[in-house]
Design an enzyme around this catalytic site. Structure first.
Site, short mmCIF file in Angstrom:
data_model
loop_
_atom_site.label_atom_id
_atom_site.label_comp_id
_atom_site.label_asym_id
_atom_site.label_seq_id
_atom_site.Cartn_x
_atom_site.Cartn_y
_atom_site.Cartn_z
N ASP A 7 -4.72 9.38 9.63
CA ASP A 7 -3.83 8.54 9.90
C ASP A 7 -3.26 8.96 11.54
O ASP A 7 -3.32 10.49 11.75
CB ASP A 7 -2.79 9.19 9.05
CG ASP A 7 -2.81 9.28 7.47
OD1 ASP A 7 -3.20 7.74 7.50
OD2 ASP A 7 -3.29 9.44 6.80
N GLU A 20 1.48 -1.10 -0.31
CA GLU A 20 -0.21 -0.04 0.14
C GLU A 20 1.14 1.53 -0.03
O GLU A 20 2.27 1.26 0.66
CB GLU A 20 -1.10 -0.07 1.49
CG GLU A 20 -1.74 1.01 1.58
CD GLU A 20 -2.37 1.17 2.67
OE1 GLU A 20 -3.44 2.19 2.97
OE2 GLU A 20 -2.30 -0.23 3.46
#
Length: 270
Positions: A60, A49
């Site tokens: 995140d 990824e």
């Protein structure tokens, strides 16, 4: 059938689970990213990824936020993202790559243009964490026409009816978020995680990959029996940040990926 579909078919035939490291594109530069990709393939990664740096991170945690900032500070540009797959050594060393990109980046470039450029560059799919299933139709149509996997996310707070709708709109695999909140390593994962993944596996033929919170071999071994694949991000990115130089980053990440591979392959079959 996309390269992601082909990969998971091979893994199922072989009775193996996918290991997917997350690496931020251009952290701290594209040469380092390419070197790490070559290293993780040799260490046992099945696909990777590639995080697309963004100044406004969505889910995140601090480790990945900081990696995005490092890449942006070093002049990250989208053109570099599309040049990256060509730097992975040789056809035999190539591993499927999927971008992790905000929908705003894809939308601004143009849905078909982004997907076509990604395919031309060698990417096999895209994970789009902020794309609502209600708004996924146009991108899903483009991806389907061009044979490009579109991966959406299911979270612990997603209702079960909605989980099924998300699965129906995804291709390649389904990204199952293990915990509520942002990315980052966790000392423990929810006790209900396995039960929730098993419930969804009974309702979709898509492979289900678990991400968020996987801190090391012990967590990977715990989750491998219930998942079709595991996504490991912050623990990988943290090792890149701690490295003294490019060679050290490749060594640290490759060793860690090798440990994860061993743990996954040694885990009991569910």
């Amino acid at each position: 059938m996309s390269k992601v579909d082909e990969l998971f078919q091979r893994l199922r035939d072989d009775g193996r689970k996918a290991l997917m490291p997350f690496i931020t594109a251009g952290d701290p530069d594209f040469e380092t990213t390419a070197a790490i990709l070559n290293g993780v393939k040799a260490a046992g990664a099945d696909l990777c990824e590639i995080g697309v740096p963004y100044s406004d991170p969505i889910a995140d945690g601090p480790v990945i936020q900081e990696s995005y900032q490092r890449a942006l500070d070093h002049g990250f540009r989208l053109d570099g993202l599309f040049d990256l797959p060509s730097q992975v050594r040789g056809a035999d060393a190539q591993l499927p790559l999927v971008t992790m990109a905000s929908y705003s980046i894809i939308y601004r470039m143009g849905l078909r243009q982004y997907v076509q450029r990604a395919i031309d560059a060698g990417y096999a799919g895209a994970i789009v964490p902020d794309l609502l299933v209600e708004e996924a139709g146009p991108l899903s149509k483009v991806c389907s026409e061009l044979g490009f996997s579109l991966v959406l996310l299911v979270t612990p707070t997603t209702s079960r009816d909605r989980q099924i709708r998300i699965a129906e709109s995804s291709t390649g695999f389904l990204y199952f978020v293990s915990v509520t909140g942002i990315t980052g390593e966790r000392a423990a994962l929810p006790e209900t995680l396995g039960e929730n993944v098993r419930w969804l596996k009974q309702r979709t033929d898509l492979p289900i990959c678990i991400g968020f919170g996987i801190s090391g071999p012990e967590t990977a071994a715990q989750l491998a029996p219930v998942a079709d694949g595991l996504i490991v991000g912050s623990a990988v990115v943290r090792r890149i940040a701690a490295a003294a130089d490019r060679d050290d980053a490749v060594k640290r990440v490759s060793q860690f990926v090798g440990e994860l591979r061993t743990a996954i392959d040694s885990a009991p079959v569910a």
